[in-house]
Write a protein that holds these residues in place. Sequence first.
Motif, PDB file in Angstrom:
ATOM      1  N   TRP A  61       6.181  -2.550  -0.324  1.00  0.00           N
ATOM      2  CA  TRP A  61       7.285  -2.375  -0.390  1.00  0.00           C
ATOM      3  C   TRP A  61       8.360  -2.770   0.389  1.00  0.00           C
ATOM      4  CZ3 TRP A  61       7.217  -0.068  -5.472  1.00  0.00           C
ATOM      5  CH2 TRP A  61       6.102   0.487  -5.875  1.00  0.00           C
ATOM      6  N   ASP A  62       9.376  -3.580   0.187  1.00  0.00           N
ATOM      7  CA  ASP A  62      10.639  -3.631   0.936  1.00  0.00           C
ATOM      8  C   ASP A  62      11.612  -2.256   0.878  1.00  0.00           C
ATOM      9  OD1 ASP A  62      13.880  -4.526   0.832  1.00  0.00           O
ATOM     10  OD2 ASP A  62      12.576  -5.995   2.124  1.00  0.00           O
ATOM     11  N   SER A  63      11.730  -2.100   2.224  1.00  0.00           N
ATOM     12  CA  SER A  63      12.357  -0.666   2.702  1.00  0.00           C
ATOM     13  C   SER A  63      13.710  -0.826   2.236  1.00  0.00           C
ATOM     14  CB  SER A  63      12.167  -0.389   3.779  1.00  0.00           C
ATOM     15  OG  SER A  63      12.726  -0.872   4.895  1.00  0.00           O
ATOM     16  N   GLU A  64      14.464  -2.018   1.908  1.00  0.00           N
ATOM     17  CA  GLU A  64      15.838  -2.246   1.660  1.00  0.00           C
ATOM     18  C   GLU A  64      16.185  -2.202   0.119  1.00  0.00           C
ATOM     19  OE1 GLU A  64      18.535  -2.184   3.861  1.00  0.00           O
ATOM     20  OE2 GLU A  64      17.325  -2.276   5.774  1.00  0.00           O
ATOM     21  N   SER A  65      15.497  -2.920  -0.531  1.00  0.00           N
ATOM     22  CA  SER A  65      15.645  -2.842  -2.101  1.00  0.00           C
ATOM     23  C   SER A  65      14.751  -1.896  -2.698  1.00  0.00           C
ATOM     24  CB  SER A  65      15.295  -4.274  -2.337  1.00  0.00           C
ATOM     25  OG  SER A  65      14.152  -4.653  -2.370  1.00  0.00           O
ATOM     26  N   TRP A  66      13.391  -1.550  -1.941  1.00  0.00           N
ATOM     27  CA  TRP A  66      12.415  -0.655  -2.616  1.00  0.00           C
ATOM     28  C   TRP A  66      11.813  -1.571  -3.805  1.00  0.00           C
ATOM     29  CZ3 TRP A  66      10.380   2.119   0.673  1.00  0.00           C
ATOM     30  CH2 TRP A  66      11.262   2.528   1.755  1.00  0.00           C
ATOM     31  N   GLN A  67      11.873  -2.689  -3.784  1.00  0.00           N
ATOM     32  CA  GLN A  67      10.994  -3.713  -4.720  1.00  0.00           C
ATOM     33  C   GLN A  67       9.627  -3.698  -4.163  1.00  0.00           C
ATOM     34  OE1 GLN A  67      12.315  -4.680  -7.863  1.00  0.00           O
ATOM     35  NE2 GLN A  67      13.805  -3.106  -7.323  1.00  0.00           N
ATOM     36  N   ARG A  68       8.789  -3.995  -5.018  1.00  0.00           N
ATOM     37  CA  ARG A  68       7.269  -4.096  -4.716  1.00  0.00           C
ATOM     38  C   ARG A  68       7.321  -5.762  -4.195  1.00  0.00           C
ATOM     39  NH1 ARG A  68       2.465  -1.227  -5.327  1.00  0.00           N
ATOM     40  NH2 ARG A  68       0.791  -2.610  -5.359  1.00  0.00           N
ATOM     41  N   ILE A  69       6.651  -6.097  -3.189  1.00  0.00           N
ATOM     42  CA  ILE A  69       6.609  -7.119  -2.688  1.00  0.00           C
ATOM     43  C   ILE A  69       5.269  -7.935  -2.518  1.00  0.00           C
ATOM     44  CG2 ILE A  69       8.931  -7.343  -1.394  1.00  0.00           C
ATOM     45  CD1 ILE A  69       7.716  -6.749   1.097  1.00  0.00           C
ATOM     46  N   GLY A  70       4.223  -7.262  -2.791  1.00  0.00           N
ATOM     47  CA  GLY A  70       2.984  -7.779  -2.531  1.00  0.00           C
ATOM     48  C   GLY A  70       1.706  -6.419  -2.619  1.00  0.00           C
ATOM     49  N   GLU A  71       0.556  -6.933  -2.474  1.00  0.00           N
ATOM     50  CA  GLU A  71      -0.482  -6.089  -2.344  1.00  0.00           C
ATOM     51  C   GLU A  71      -1.606  -6.555  -1.569  1.00  0.00           C
ATOM     52  OE1 GLU A  71      -3.032  -6.017  -6.588  1.00  0.00           O
ATOM     53  OE2 GLU A  71      -1.030  -4.967  -6.388  1.00  0.00           O
ATOM     54  N   TRP A  72      -2.456  -5.714  -0.934  1.00  0.00           N
ATOM     55  CA  TRP A  72      -3.741  -6.237  -0.153  1.00  0.00           C
ATOM     56  C   TRP A  72      -4.932  -5.365  -0.906  1.00  0.00           C
ATOM     57  CZ3 TRP A  72      -1.345  -5.283   5.237  1.00  0.00           C
ATOM     58  CH2 TRP A  72      -0.437  -6.284   5.548  1.00  0.00           C
ATOM     59  N   HIS A  73      -5.977  -6.040  -0.771  1.00  0.00           N
ATOM     60  CA  HIS A  73      -7.070  -5.284  -1.107  1.00  0.00           C
ATOM     61  C   HIS A  73      -7.526  -4.382   0.187  1.00  0.00           C
ATOM     62  CE1 HIS A  73      -8.737  -7.171  -4.562  1.00  0.00           C
ATOM     63  NE2 HIS A  73      -7.867  -8.334  -4.236  1.00  0.00           N
ATOM     64  N   SER A  74      -7.864  -3.076  -0.176  1.00  0.00           N
ATOM     65  CA  SER A  74      -7.905  -2.213   1.199  1.00  0.00           C
ATOM     66  C   SER A  74      -9.350  -2.391   1.616  1.00  0.00           C
ATOM     67  CB  SER A  74      -7.851  -0.679   0.622  1.00  0.00           C
ATOM     68  OG  SER A  74      -9.035  -0.517  -0.149  1.00  0.00           O
ATOM     69  N   GLY A  75     -10.327  -3.201   0.975  1.00  0.00           N
ATOM     70  CA  GLY A  75     -11.546  -3.424   1.449  1.00  0.00           C
ATOM     71  C   GLY A  75     -12.643  -2.491   1.373  1.00  0.00           C
ATOM     72  N   GLY A  76     -12.044  -1.488   0.039  1.00  0.00           N
ATOM     73  CA  GLY A  76     -13.339  -0.826  -0.406  1.00  0.00           C
ATOM     74  C   GLY A  76     -12.659   0.060  -1.371  1.00  0.00           C
ATOM     75  N   ILE A  77     -13.390   1.062  -2.037  1.00  0.00           N
ATOM     76  CA  ILE A  77     -13.208   2.192  -3.075  1.00  0.00           C
ATOM     77  C   ILE A  77     -12.548   3.336  -2.601  1.00  0.00           C
ATOM     78  CG2 ILE A  77     -14.158   3.628  -4.949  1.00  0.00           C
ATOM     79  CD1 ILE A  77     -16.176   1.074  -5.402  1.00  0.00           C
ATOM     80  N   GLY A  78     -11.591   3.700  -3.061  1.00  0.00           N
ATOM     81  CA  GLY A  78     -10.831   4.949  -3.051  1.00  0.00           C
ATOM     82  C   GLY A  78     -10.266   5.141  -1.589  1.00  0.00           C
ATOM     83  N   PRO A  79      -9.374   4.311  -1.314  1.00  0.00           N
ATOM     84  CA  PRO A  79      -8.683   4.541  -0.023  1.00  0.00           C
ATOM     85  C   PRO A  79      -7.896   5.596  -0.117  1.00  0.00           C
ATOM     86  CG  PRO A  79      -7.439   2.830  -1.267  1.00  0.00           C
ATOM     87  CD  PRO A  79      -8.702   3.045  -1.860  1.00  0.00           C
ATOM     88  N   HIS A  80      -7.860   6.385   1.253  1.00  0.00           N
ATOM     89  CA  HIS A  80      -6.992   7.631   1.435  1.00  0.00           C
ATOM     90  C   HIS A  80      -5.916   7.281   2.457  1.00  0.00           C
ATOM     91  CE1 HIS A  80      -6.004  11.637   0.142  1.00  0.00           C
ATOM     92  NE2 HIS A  80      -6.172  11.884   1.655  1.00  0.00           N
ATOM     93  N   GLU A  81      -6.316   7.571   3.625  1.00  0.00           N
ATOM     94  CA  GLU A  81      -5.194   7.368   4.674  1.00  0.00           C
ATOM     95  C   GLU A  81      -5.234   6.218   5.056  1.00  0.00           C
ATOM     96  OE1 GLU A  81      -2.924   9.829   8.342  1.00  0.00           O
ATOM     97  OE2 GLU A  81      -5.055  10.347   7.612  1.00  0.00           O
ATOM     98  N   LEU A  82      -4.081   5.572   5.444  1.00  0.00           N
ATOM     99  CA  LEU A  82      -3.913   4.190   6.427  1.00  0.00           C
ATOM    100  C   LEU A  82      -3.098   4.410   7.553  1.00  0.00           C
ATOM    101  CD1 LEU A  82      -1.130   2.960   5.213  1.00  0.00           C
ATOM    102  CD2 LEU A  82      -2.301   2.429   3.418  1.00  0.00           C
ATOM    103  N   ARG A  83      -3.390   3.780   8.596  1.00  0.00           N
ATOM    104  CA  ARG A  83      -2.410   4.119   9.637  1.00  0.00           C
ATOM    105  C   ARG A  83      -2.254   2.542  10.306  1.00  0.00           C
ATOM    106  NH1 ARG A  83      -2.840   9.145  12.282  1.00  0.00           N
ATOM    107  NH2 ARG A  83      -1.040   8.504  13.322  1.00  0.00           N
ATOM    108  N   LEU A  84      -0.733   2.571  10.773  1.00  0.00           N
ATOM    109  CA  LEU A  84      -0.509   1.330  11.541  1.00  0.00           C
ATOM    110  C   LEU A  84      -1.008   1.310  12.715  1.00  0.00           C
ATOM    111  CD1 LEU A  84       1.621  -1.097  11.000  1.00  0.00           C
ATOM    112  CD2 LEU A  84       3.134   0.340  12.539  1.00  0.00           C
ATOM    113  N   ARG A  85      -1.746   0.010  13.146  1.00  0.00           N
ATOM    114  CA  ARG A  85      -2.085  -0.343  14.357  1.00  0.00           C
ATOM    115  C   ARG A  85      -1.167  -0.529  15.351  1.00  0.00           C
ATOM    116  NH1 ARG A  85      -5.576  -5.019  13.041  1.00  0.00           N
ATOM    117  NH2 ARG A  85      -6.375  -4.855  14.835  1.00  0.00           N
ATOM    118  N   PRO A  86      -1.179  -0.267  16.760  1.00  0.00           N
ATOM    119  CA  PRO A  86      -0.228  -0.592  17.501  1.00  0.00           C
ATOM    120  C   PRO A  86      -0.185  -2.063  17.791  1.00  0.00           C
ATOM    121  CG  PRO A  86      -1.567   0.951  18.519  1.00  0.00           C
ATOM    122  CD  PRO A  86      -2.302   0.579  17.174  1.00  0.00           C
ATOM    123  N   GLU A  87      -1.155  -2.911  17.498  1.00  0.00           N
ATOM    124  CA  GLU A  87      -1.202  -4.291  17.880  1.00  0.00           C
ATOM    125  C   GLU A  87      -0.729  -5.167  16.622  1.00  0.00           C
ATOM    126  OE1 GLU A  87      -5.414  -3.055  17.287  1.00  0.00           O
ATOM    127  OE2 GLU A  87      -3.575  -2.430  18.174  1.00  0.00           O
TER     128      GLU A  87
END
Length: 357
Positions: free
Chosen positions: A137-163
């Motif tokens: 989601w674009d944090s200025e317009s709050w429009q959805r701008i895309g999506e990715w596959h999470s790599g599995g079923i039932g994702p719960h938490e996701l975290r931003l990696r430092p790199e």
Amino acid sequence: MATRRGFLAGLLVSGALPRLAWADVGGPAFLAAAKDAAGEYALHALSARGESLFHLPLPGRGHAACAHPVRAEAVAFARRPGTFALVLDAGTGRELARLTPPEGRQFNGHGAYSADGSVLYTSEVVAQGSAGRVGLWDSESWQRIGEWHSGGIGPHELRLRPEGGLVVANGGIETDPEDRAKLNLEAMQPNLTWLDGIGGIVAQAALEPGLNKNSIRHLALGPEGQVAFAMQWEGDPAEVVPLLGLCAAGESPALCPPLEAEALLMQGYAGSIAWNRSVGRIVLTSPRGGVAMVFDGAGRPVASHRRADICGAAALGDGFVLTDGGGAIWALDDRGLSLLAQHALSWDNHLVALQTA
């Protein structure tokens, strides 16, 4: 003397309201969702001493939240399976946007901003089949701008990696979109998935086949690319399995059992996790078992502390801050638990640390 609230209200009326930083709204240390005695829900901004600096109303039960890295804005997520994510202005209390997933999708209670705050990533499932998605989601317009596959079923938490990119906890559970019944317990395949900055899979790590019913749910980032993950056991309650694991991209997960005498305390359910990198400690909580377990950075057990319905956890200083369903906020260090504050609230499962400007 004019009050800060009156000053902000005047700016809002005049249309001159600047974008505030977190320091401009009291410099909160944490965000946490709660229910009050009247049954109303809100997202609270908490000080390091456990004071509620302000709260923002929610339309239903909240789960986790995430904070913009610069602006005093927060996104509060519905408890899964939910269909609201509210973008809230912490300076005025205004609802800036109400995000709704695409048709046939559900939010899964967690999200994260990109490092520069320009993109919000949301944990989602396709309602039928529970295939995982990461919404963008674009944090200025709050429009959805895309999506990715999470790599599995039932994702719960996701975290931003430092790199850059994300690490996602794919819980592996397919649920009925109406009543949340678990449909695939025998065939569960939980995993950790590392995604790069354009959604490509960098690495994946899965548990051994005999532990496939250990749903990977929550994440904490450690030093040198290490990830600590908290699990919830969906197998035979009489079978004791570790609920903490450590892993880095490209490696096999290392599971971290508690002391043998304490193996049953968590009752197969870890609700939150936090890693204090400055002191090399990990805390794992269980509201079901009423226990907070402390491990060192290598996953060796250090101590256990009992408190009914304890769950929310975040690092602070040389220890942690924890919340419980009875409204208490606790400090935890090597000396044990000490009460910071008591509120007439029921805290939900997560305490989110603000690492912001």
